[in-house]
Design an enzyme around this catalytic site. Structure first.
Site, PDB file in Angstrom:
ATOM      1  N   GLU A  69       4.701 -19.222  46.085  1.00 11.45           N
ATOM      2  CA  GLU A  69       5.348 -18.244  46.956  1.00 11.45           C
ATOM      3  C   GLU A  69       5.243 -16.796  46.480  1.00 11.45           C
ATOM      4  O   GLU A  69       6.222 -16.199  46.006  1.00 11.45           O
ATOM      5  CB  GLU A  69       6.826 -18.619  47.158  1.00 11.45           C
ATOM      6  CG  GLU A  69       6.991 -20.026  47.724  1.00 11.45           C
ATOM      7  CD  GLU A  69       8.410 -20.356  48.140  1.00 11.45           C
ATOM      8  OE1 GLU A  69       9.352 -19.672  47.697  1.00 11.45           O
ATOM      9  OE2 GLU A  69       8.583 -21.306  48.920  1.00 11.45           O
ATOM     10  N   GLU A 117       6.262 -27.538  50.825  1.00  7.16           N
ATOM     11  CA  GLU A 117       7.728 -27.609  50.705  1.00  7.16           C
ATOM     12  C   GLU A 117       8.331 -27.597  52.094  1.00  7.16           C
ATOM     13  O   GLU A 117       7.917 -26.803  52.959  1.00  7.16           O
ATOM     14  CB  GLU A 117       8.316 -26.399  49.956  1.00  7.16           C
ATOM     15  CG  GLU A 117       8.191 -26.464  48.466  1.00  7.16           C
ATOM     16  CD  GLU A 117       8.874 -25.288  47.762  1.00  7.16           C
ATOM     17  OE1 GLU A 117       9.854 -24.717  48.294  1.00  7.16           O
ATOM     18  OE2 GLU A 117       8.397 -24.940  46.664  1.00  7.16           O
TER      19      GLU A 117
HETATM   20  C1  FCB Z   1      11.629 -22.210  47.900  1.00  5.67           C
HETATM   21  C2  FCB Z   1      11.375 -22.328  46.429  1.00  5.67           C
HETATM   22  C3  FCB Z   1      12.094 -23.461  45.749  1.00  5.67           C
HETATM   23  C4  FCB Z   1      13.494 -23.613  46.312  1.00  5.67           C
HETATM   24  C5  FCB Z   1      13.432 -23.718  47.808  1.00  5.67           C
HETATM   25  C6  FCB Z   1      14.768 -23.970  48.463  1.00  5.67           C
HETATM   26  O1  FCB Z   1      11.466 -20.895  48.300  1.00  5.67           O
HETATM   27  O2  FCB Z   1      10.005 -22.497  46.182  1.00  5.67           O
HETATM   28  O3  FCB Z   1      12.105 -23.236  44.379  1.00  5.67           O
HETATM   29  O4  FCB Z   1      14.267 -22.551  45.903  1.00  5.67           O
HETATM   30  O5  FCB Z   1      12.894 -22.535  48.336  1.00  5.67           O
END
Ligand code: FCB
Length: 439
Positions: free
Chosen positions: A166, A350
């Site tokens: 990210e 994610e």
């Molecule tokens: C993302 C992150 C992870 C966690 C989730 C909820 O942005 O990569 O570490 O904080 O959000």
């Protein structure tokens, strides 16, 4: 779960994700101090000033945690390697840190789990932060050295690797909004960090190619930006938000350019000769990962650039106060293929939600998380039906963990963690995923 493995093509990879500082226990194994330790130690930055010193004690309990990954039937496990564990001062290898990731890798392989590594998920060694961290162009070289060090040890056994988790969070969230370490609120620092994090991505890819590695990717977080109302001003504000949140990073890597609307604000603060770096930044990769959670409604604001504000939306929200908007995932998957990646494989790296989970009689009823996962799997299926080459889907997170500035309060896990006893209790969502993966 409404969907099961059999609703996806053969070879589609289901996984679950964590990151080093959020679970390992940074006090163990000779890891060095990071900017997250000092950010957390500064009053007002983190809920109850909590840090990752013990976290889930995964450093000692990784075997039982990987047993949970395997028992659910996940194909992949997305984990990260702590720079400060591998190189406590940012530059000198720590044999105990390298040994840990070596053991962790072998433990995944022994259980039939494919290791998906992220090199950097935010814990910068303090001595490098002292030198300016992501503001200092030299970080691209330091990061390439770290990459060679850790991947020289475990790279032969990785299924896939992405350098940076990210880039928006590393750049904007941490240097403009000040909400993550190092907690800066400075536009010049932001412009530099945003560019250098992409440069470091590129040097790390090149370092891994030099080691003969393949299946290398890039992972971006995405937030769908929608105009607050029908006015031209709101539309322009949403376009700008989309520009510096989403398009800057993925466009830098895949199109070797930054959005004009973003350069209108950041241009004067960019490092010298930034235009010359795109051949490194755009070093070819093998796949693209999307992290997706929510959307934002954007309206103009009477402030200096970027002169916009996030508005409260009407949709149901998670414990993070994030609106649940699965269409955003569909939108991003289709747009990513159309505008950036073409036929390159995409992974959802994610996706998940926080909820106020409690253990009652040894069980955790988290039906809202099951619903959330169902809705987002539906969005993935819609995109795939239109030919978007999505190859895998990864739930954030395996277990409750350190949610950065929100401390241990926001529970994202499929597995509940009692942060006093460290007991793990699989939630209903874990059992539902397990049943779905075995159908
Ligand atoms: C993302 C992150 C992870 C966690 C989730 C909820 O942005 O990569 O570490 O904080 O959000």
């Amino acid at each position: 779960m409404q969907y099961s493995r059999s609703d996806f093509p053969e070879g589609f990879l289901f996984g679950t994700a964590t990151s080093s500082y959020q679970i390992e226990g940074h006090a163990f194994g000779g890891a060095g101090q990071t900017h997250w330790d000092t950010f957390a130690a500064t009053p007002g930055n983190v809920v109850r000033a909590e840090n990752g010193a013990r976290a889930c004690d995964h450093y000692h309990r990784y075997r039982e945690d990987l047993d949970l990954v395997a028992a659910a039937g996940f194909d992949t496990y997305r984990f990260s390697t702590s720079w400060a564990r591998v190189m406590p001062d940012g530059r000198t290898p720590n044999p105990a840190g390298l040994d840990f990731y070596d053991r962790l890798t072998d433990a995944m392989l022994a259980r039939g789990i494919k290791p998906m590594a992220t090199l950097y998920h935010w814990e910068l060694p303090s001595p490098l932060a002292d030198l300016g961290g992501w503001r200092n162009r030299d970080i691209a070289g330091w990061f390439a050295d770290f990459t060679e060090c850790i991947m020289g040890r475990i790279g032969d056994r990785m299924f896939s690797v992405a350098p940076i988790n990210e880039p928006w969070c590393v750049g904007w969230l941490s240097h403009f909004m000040g909400l993550h370490a190092p907690g800066l609120r400075d536009i010049r620092a932001t412009a530099r960090a945003m560019h250098h994090v992409l440069l470091a991505h590129g040097t790390a890819i090149q370092a891994m190619r030099g080691l003969g590695m393949s299946n290398l990717g890039a992972v971006f977080n995405h937030e769908w930006a929608a105009p607050w109302d029908d006015t031209e001003e709101s539309r322009a504000a949403a376009e700008l938000y989309d520009g510096y949140y989403n398009r800057f990073f993925i466009g830098g890597v895949f199109n070797k350019s930054y959005p004009e609307v973003v350069l209108e604000g950041l241009g004067p603060h960019m490092p010298d000769r930034w235009q010359d770096d795109f051949d490194v930044i755009g070093t070819p990769v093998d796949w693209c990962g999307l992290n997706y959670y929510t959307r934002k409604l954007i309206a103009p604001a009477n402030t200096p650039w970027p002169a916009l504000q996030e508005m409260e939306g009407p949709l149901p929200k998670t414990l993070m106060d994030w609106e649940i908007y699965p269409d955003g995932l569909y939108n991003f998957l289709t747009r990513t293929r159309r505008d950036y990646t073409g036929d390159l494989p995409l992974y959802v790296t994610e996706n998940g939600m926080a909820s106020p989970d409690v253990v009652t009689d040894g069980a955790v009823d988290d039906q809202p998380r099951i619903d959330y996962l169902n809705q987002h799997l539906e969005a993935v299926r819609r995109a795939m039906a239109e030919g978007v080459p999505v190859k895998g889907y990864t739930v954030w997170s395996l277990m409750d963990n350190y949610e950065w500035s929100l401390g241990y309060e926001k529970r994202f896990g499929l597995v509940h963690v009692d942060f006093d006893t460290l007991e793990r209790t699989p939630k209903a969502s874990y059992h539902a995923m397990k049943a779905a993966l075995n159908r």
